[in-house]
Design a protein around this motif. Structure first.
Motif, PDB file in Angstrom:
ATOM      1  N   ASP A  30      -6.836  23.476   5.973  1.00 13.63           N
ATOM      2  CA  ASP A  30      -6.286  24.376   4.959  1.00 13.63           C
ATOM      3  C   ASP A  30      -5.432  23.652   3.927  1.00 13.63           C
ATOM      4  N   ARG A  31      -4.654  22.674   4.378  1.00 15.10           N
ATOM      5  CA  ARG A  31      -3.770  21.961   3.457  1.00 15.10           C
ATOM      6  C   ARG A  31      -3.783  20.480   3.824  1.00 15.10           C
ATOM      7  N   VAL A  32      -3.993  19.633   2.813  1.00 15.24           N
ATOM      8  CA  VAL A  32      -4.019  18.182   3.035  1.00 15.24           C
ATOM      9  C   VAL A  32      -3.051  17.524   2.060  1.00 15.24           C
ATOM     10  N   LEU A  33      -2.139  16.739   2.619  1.00 15.12           N
ATOM     11  CA  LEU A  33      -1.204  15.955   1.816  1.00 15.12           C
ATOM     12  C   LEU A  33      -1.362  14.489   2.179  1.00 15.12           C
ATOM     13  N   VAL A  34      -1.227  13.638   1.178  1.00 17.70           N
ATOM     14  CA  VAL A  34      -1.235  12.197   1.414  1.00 17.70           C
ATOM     15  C   VAL A  34       0.126  11.662   0.994  1.00 17.70           C
ATOM     16  N   VAL A  35       0.815  11.023   1.931  1.00 17.24           N
ATOM     17  CA  VAL A  35       2.073  10.330   1.624  1.00 17.24           C
ATOM     18  C   VAL A  35       1.707   8.855   1.558  1.00 17.24           C
ATOM     19  N   GLY A  36       1.770   8.302   0.362  1.00 15.20           N
ATOM     20  CA  GLY A  36       1.302   6.939   0.166  1.00 15.20           C
ATOM     21  C   GLY A  36       2.372   6.034  -0.401  1.00 15.20           C
ATOM     22  N   CYS A  37       2.134   4.743  -0.266  1.00 14.45           N
ATOM     23  CA  CYS A  37       3.049   3.724  -0.785  1.00 14.45           C
ATOM     24  C   CYS A  37       2.231   2.649  -1.483  1.00 14.45           C
ATOM     25  N   ARG A  38       2.687   2.238  -2.657  1.00 19.26           N
ATOM     26  CA  ARG A  38       2.013   1.171  -3.404  1.00 19.26           C
ATOM     27  C   ARG A  38       2.269  -0.148  -2.690  1.00 19.26           C
ATOM     28  N   PRO A  39       1.194  -0.813  -2.212  1.00 18.21           N
ATOM     29  CA  PRO A  39       1.369  -2.075  -1.498  1.00 18.21           C
ATOM     30  C   PRO A  39       1.674  -3.233  -2.438  1.00 18.21           C
ATOM     31  N   ALA A  40       2.275  -4.274  -1.892  1.00 15.58           N
ATOM     32  CA  ALA A  40       2.494  -5.517  -2.644  1.00 15.58           C
ATOM     33  C   ALA A  40       1.537  -6.596  -2.164  1.00 15.58           C
ATOM     34  N   VAL A  41       1.261  -6.631  -0.855  1.00 19.16           N
ATOM     35  CA  VAL A  41       0.451  -7.693  -0.256  1.00 19.16           C
ATOM     36  C   VAL A  41      -0.594  -7.074   0.670  1.00 19.16           C
ATOM     37  N   LEU A  42      -1.859  -7.389   0.420  1.00 21.99           N
ATOM     38  CA  LEU A  42      -2.942  -6.925   1.293  1.00 21.99           C
ATOM     39  C   LEU A  42      -3.746  -8.100   1.838  1.00 21.99           C
ATOM     40  N   ASP A  43      -3.100  -9.252   1.928  1.00 24.96           N
ATOM     41  CA  ASP A  43      -3.732 -10.453   2.482  1.00 24.96           C
ATOM     42  C   ASP A  43      -3.727 -10.395   4.000  1.00 24.96           C
ATOM     43  N   GLU A  44      -4.488 -11.286   4.610  1.00 22.03           N
ATOM     44  CA  GLU A  44      -4.499 -11.359   6.072  1.00 22.03           C
ATOM     45  C   GLU A  44      -3.172 -11.914   6.556  1.00 22.03           C
ATOM     46  N   ARG A  45      -2.353 -11.041   7.072  1.00 18.62           N
ATOM     47  CA  ARG A  45      -1.051 -11.394   7.626  1.00 18.62           C
ATOM     48  C   ARG A  45      -0.507 -10.167   8.315  1.00 18.62           C
ATOM     49  N   MET A  46       0.416 -10.382   9.219  1.00 18.31           N
ATOM     50  CA  MET A  46       1.067  -9.255   9.891  1.00 18.31           C
ATOM     51  C   MET A  46       2.449  -9.080   9.283  1.00 18.31           C
ATOM     52  N   GLY A  47       2.879  -7.824   9.188  1.00 20.27           N
ATOM     53  CA  GLY A  47       4.206  -7.526   8.663  1.00 20.27           C
ATOM     54  C   GLY A  47       4.145  -7.020   7.235  1.00 20.27           C
ATOM     55  N   SER A  97       5.569  -6.318   3.392  1.00 22.62           N
ATOM     56  CA  SER A  97       6.356  -7.016   2.378  1.00 22.62           C
ATOM     57  C   SER A  97       7.715  -6.332   2.260  1.00 22.62           C
ATOM     58  N   ALA A  98       8.660  -7.009   1.634  1.00 20.59           N
ATOM     59  CA  ALA A  98      10.019  -6.469   1.511  1.00 20.59           C
ATOM     60  C   ALA A  98      10.058  -5.110   0.807  1.00 20.59           C
ATOM     61  N   PRO A  99       9.380  -4.915  -0.347  1.00 24.18           N
ATOM     62  CA  PRO A  99       9.492  -3.613  -1.003  1.00 24.18           C
ATOM     63  C   PRO A  99       8.860  -2.471  -0.207  1.00 24.18           C
ATOM     64  N   VAL A 100       7.778  -2.754   0.499  1.00 24.65           N
ATOM     65  CA  VAL A 100       7.130  -1.705   1.285  1.00 24.65           C
ATOM     66  C   VAL A 100       7.947  -1.411   2.542  1.00 24.65           C
ATOM     67  N   ALA A 101       8.478  -2.445   3.182  1.00 23.43           N
ATOM     68  CA  ALA A 101       9.336  -2.228   4.353  1.00 23.43           C
ATOM     69  C   ALA A 101      10.552  -1.393   3.973  1.00 23.43           C
ATOM     70  N   ALA A 102      11.085  -1.623   2.767  1.00 26.33           N
ATOM     71  CA  ALA A 102      12.261  -0.877   2.316  1.00 26.33           C
ATOM     72  C   ALA A 102      11.939   0.591   2.053  1.00 26.33           C
ATOM     73  N   ALA A 103      10.661   0.927   1.853  1.00 24.32           N
ATOM     74  CA  ALA A 103      10.269   2.312   1.567  1.00 24.32           C
ATOM     75  C   ALA A 103       9.963   3.111   2.831  1.00 24.32           C
ATOM     76  N   VAL A 104       9.884   2.462   3.983  1.00 21.94           N
ATOM     77  CA  VAL A 104       9.452   3.149   5.204  1.00 21.94           C
ATOM     78  C   VAL A 104      10.419   4.256   5.607  1.00 21.94           C
ATOM     79  N   ASP A 105      11.729   4.005   5.575  1.00 23.74           N
ATOM     80  CA  ASP A 105      12.692   5.035   5.985  1.00 23.74           C
ATOM     81  C   ASP A 105      12.588   6.274   5.101  1.00 23.74           C
ATOM     82  N   GLU A 106      12.439   6.068   3.794  1.00 24.63           N
ATOM     83  CA  GLU A 106      12.298   7.206   2.882  1.00 24.63           C
ATOM     84  C   GLU A 106      10.977   7.933   3.141  1.00 24.63           C
ATOM     85  N   ALA A 107       9.944   7.201   3.471  1.00 20.72           N
ATOM     86  CA  ALA A 107       8.656   7.833   3.798  1.00 20.72           C
ATOM     87  C   ALA A 107       8.786   8.695   5.048  1.00 20.72           C
TER      88      ALA A 107
END
Length: 198
Positions: free
Chosen positions: A131-148, A150-160
């Motif tokens: 009935d209702r679909v919402l997407v909560v998204g974040c603009r990524p900085a790094v999509l390379d093969e690595r774990m963890g 990036s700083a700006p995306v990590a900083a947005a997690v609490d607000e998300a």
């Protein structure tokens, strides 16, 4: 659903984290869902990390148990990395529809590379709906093969996490009053809310 947190009544709202933990900021949705497991959520909420199992998510939604779907994922946007957005999806828009014969031939059928759009197209093509679909998204900085993240995306997690929690409270209150999912806008009152955390 692996790792689902369910209410005793089975839940009518699904929060689905999507992303690949081996591709840097693509793990945003997975991290938000991990944090939500420690949050106090309203009754009737299921929280699940779908990771790269987008096809599994589409098939899980076919049972019609959930009235509201909140997808959490990294999203391409013309905004700085770490920017959050809340998007409402209209599944009745003809642009989302695939003919049944096209469903498994479409790019959406790649079970290990599905973004929110592909998941929803597959769901719709299989005859399912939410009935209702919402997407909560974040603009990524790094999509390379690595774990963890990036700083700006990590900083947005609490607000998300706060954003998703607010959406869940609003949706659960409506469902609890028997009003059904809100037909128009997300909890923040805008069809597309954007905030920058860069």
């Amino acid at each position: 659903m692996s790792g689902a947190v369910s209410s005793p009544d089975g839940g009518r709202i699904l929060v689905a984290g999507i992303g690949n933990i081996f591709l840097g900021d693509d793990a945003f949705g997975v991290e938000v869902v991990r944090r939500l497991r420690d949050a106090v959520l309203p009754p009737g909420v299921d929280v699940s990390d779908y990771g790269i199992r987008g096809m599994h998510l589409a098939y899980d939604l076919l049972d019609g148990r959930h009235d509201v779907l909140v997808l959490v994922d990294a999203l391409p946007m013309d905004e700085p990395p770490g920017t959050l957005a809340v998007l409402q999806v209209d599944l009745d828009d003809p642009g989302w529809t695939l003919r049944p014969a096209d469903v498994l031939d479409a790019p959406a059928a790649d079970a290990h590379g599905m973004d929110p759009e592909s998941v929803l197209r597959l769901l719709r093509g299989l005859g399912g709906s939410v009935d209702r679909v919402l997407v909560v998204g974040c603009r990524p900085a790094v999509l390379d093969e690595r774990m963890g993240l990036s700083a700006p995306v990590a900083a947005a997690v609490d607000e998300a996490v706060r954003t998703v929690t607010g959406i869940l409270r609003e949706a659960a209150a409506r469902l609890g009053r028997g009003e059904g999912p809100a037909p128009g806008t997300p909890a923040d009152g805008s069809e597309r809310g954007v905030s920058t955390h860069a």
